[in-house]
Design an enzyme around this catalytic site. Structure first.
Site, PDB file in Angstrom:
ATOM      1  N   ARG A  49     -44.465  68.208  20.191  1.00 41.95           N
ATOM      2  CA  ARG A  49     -45.299  68.946  19.239  1.00 41.95           C
ATOM      3  C   ARG A  49     -46.645  69.300  19.855  1.00 41.95           C
ATOM      4  O   ARG A  49     -47.181  70.392  19.622  1.00 41.95           O
ATOM      5  CB  ARG A  49     -45.499  68.138  17.954  1.00 41.95           C
ATOM      6  CG  ARG A  49     -46.231  68.940  16.879  1.00 41.95           C
ATOM      7  CD  ARG A  49     -46.264  68.210  15.559  1.00 41.95           C
ATOM      8  NE  ARG A  49     -46.999  66.952  15.627  1.00 41.95           N
ATOM      9  CZ  ARG A  49     -47.132  66.114  14.613  1.00 41.95           C
ATOM     10  NH1 ARG A  49     -46.570  66.382  13.450  1.00 41.95           N
ATOM     11  NH2 ARG A  49     -47.819  64.991  14.743  1.00 41.95           N
ATOM     12  N   ARG A  56     -71.714  79.420  24.253  1.00 36.74           N
ATOM     13  CA  ARG A  56     -71.095  79.842  22.997  1.00 36.74           C
ATOM     14  C   ARG A  56     -70.692  81.306  23.033  1.00 36.74           C
ATOM     15  O   ARG A  56     -71.529  82.204  23.192  1.00 36.74           O
ATOM     16  CB  ARG A  56     -72.042  79.597  21.826  1.00 36.74           C
ATOM     17  CG  ARG A  56     -71.355  79.712  20.466  1.00 36.74           C
ATOM     18  CD  ARG A  56     -72.334  79.567  19.326  1.00 36.74           C
ATOM     19  NE  ARG A  56     -71.657  79.401  18.053  1.00 36.74           N
ATOM     20  CZ  ARG A  56     -71.082  80.387  17.360  1.00 36.74           C
ATOM     21  NH1 ARG A  56     -71.108  81.626  17.842  1.00 36.74           N
ATOM     22  NH2 ARG A  56     -70.474  80.145  16.208  1.00 36.74           N
ATOM     23  N   LYS A  79     -51.174  71.769  15.081  1.00 39.35           N
ATOM     24  CA  LYS A  79     -51.955  70.561  14.742  1.00 39.35           C
ATOM     25  C   LYS A  79     -53.347  70.682  15.362  1.00 39.35           C
ATOM     26  O   LYS A  79     -53.650  70.080  16.399  1.00 39.35           O
ATOM     27  CB  LYS A  79     -51.225  69.312  15.226  1.00 39.35           C
ATOM     28  CG  LYS A  79     -51.730  68.014  14.584  1.00 39.35           C
ATOM     29  CD  LYS A  79     -50.800  66.867  14.910  1.00 39.35           C
ATOM     30  CE  LYS A  79     -51.293  65.552  14.325  1.00 39.35           C
ATOM     31  NZ  LYS A  79     -51.215  65.513  12.849  1.00 39.35           N
ATOM     32  N   GLU A  83     -47.964  70.337   1.278  1.00 40.37           N
ATOM     33  CA  GLU A  83     -47.944  69.008   1.899  1.00 40.37           C
ATOM     34  C   GLU A  83     -49.179  68.244   1.464  1.00 40.37           C
ATOM     35  O   GLU A  83     -50.021  68.768   0.732  1.00 40.37           O
ATOM     36  CB  GLU A  83     -47.901  69.138   3.428  1.00 40.37           C
ATOM     37  CG  GLU A  83     -49.048  69.946   4.007  1.00 40.37           C
ATOM     38  CD  GLU A  83     -48.852  70.271   5.489  1.00 40.37           C
ATOM     39  OE1 GLU A  83     -47.992  69.645   6.135  1.00 40.37           O
ATOM     40  OE2 GLU A  83     -49.570  71.161   5.989  1.00 40.37           O
TER      41      GLU A  83
END
Length: 284
Positions: A51, A99, A147, A179
């Site tokens: 994953r 940035r 994730k 979920e």
């Protein structure tokens, strides 16, 4: 004092540092994994690595180690922290650069951090008493299958649940449960069918979910992978969640209404028992 791993070095947690310009901090430009440890061994590690690789691919980010090297770092952290039971977190960001929304130059190395967390996973009081859940609107982005470290909305939802006297929140979209804040959600119908949402970009493909569904198949429990509604929860015989940090945890109430008889159900209890046994046998 814990020993952590930061960019190739094992360091005391009190001196470990990353740059204030790290893109994980500035943009949430990173992904993570968490693997359970039982008796000093890793649970479902191949699934977590698979994953992780998928998440990295989806955000166009390279992993600075092979799977074998990552496994060895996990084992070193277990040994150096005398971790018998708990969790190991792994986080990869796109590194430190000035940035800019555009990716930094290719020679900017990713940031790779790992740390342990001692936690009682097997003797978990929540599994004995069952969780109280509230429902909240799902306001996350629509790539929940990745994730990522951008967990602000689950943080807000979990704290809303805590203030309401609950343990967690399940998120609702178009009248159906997606979920939990950090777990996959399930119900068991009056007929004994286990129902959980099918995999898509709308939910995270839980590694514990995958293993628990295999346990359900071994127990010859009928499974339907589909969305279930808020009303179906109210009519359900029982409900539960799965995660690497909670294994299988029953749910006894939702928005103050009891699920089933308001006690942890037998299906959740049996699946937790079988999952822990299988995890002990297969941990590496």
């Amino acid at each position: 004092m814990r020993t952590v791993y930061v960019n190739g070095e094992y360091q005391p947690e009190t001196t470990a540092k990353i740059s204030i310009f790290d893109r994980g901090f500035i943009f949430a430009d990173g992904v993570y994994e968490v693997t359970a440890v039982i008796a000093g061994k890793l649970v479902d590690f191949p699934g977590h690595m698979a994953r992780l690789r998928r998440s990295l691919f989806e955000v166009e980010l390279a992993l600075p180690h092979s799977d074998e090297e990552v496994l060895e770092i996990h084992r070193q952290l277990i040994a150096r922290n005398a971790l018998e039971e708990g969790l190991i977190y792994l986080q990869v960001s796109r590194g430190a650069a000035d940035r800019d929304f555009m990716y930094p130059a290719e020679d900017v190395p990713p940031t790779f951090v790992m740390f342990t967390q001692k936690k009682a996973l097997i003797d978990n009081p929540v599994a004995d008493r069952g969780q109280k859940i509230i429902l909240v609107e799902d306001q996350r982005w629509h790539r929940r299958d990745i994730k990522t470290v951008q967990l602000l909305y689950p943080v807000l939802a979990k704290n809303t649940a805590r203030r309401a006297g609950a343990d967690d929140a399940w998120m609702v979209e178009d009248g159906c449960i997606t979920e939990g804040c950090s777990n996959n959600a399930y119900i068991v119908t009056q007929e004994g069918t286990l129902v959980t949402r099918e995999l898509s970009t709308e939910i995270l493909s839980g590694i514990t979910r995958q293993s628990v569904l295999k346990c359900a198949d071994d127990l010859q429990i009928r499974v339907e992978e589909r969305p279930f509604t808020v009303e179906e929860i109210r009519q359900a015989r029982e409900a539960f969640s799965t995660s690497a940090s909670g294994f299988v945890n029953p749910v006894v109430s939702v928005d103050g209404t009891a699920v089933g008889d308001g006690k942890p159900g037998p299906v959740a209890h049996r699946l937790r028992e079988v999952y822990i046994r299988a995890s002990r046998a297969m941990a590496i």
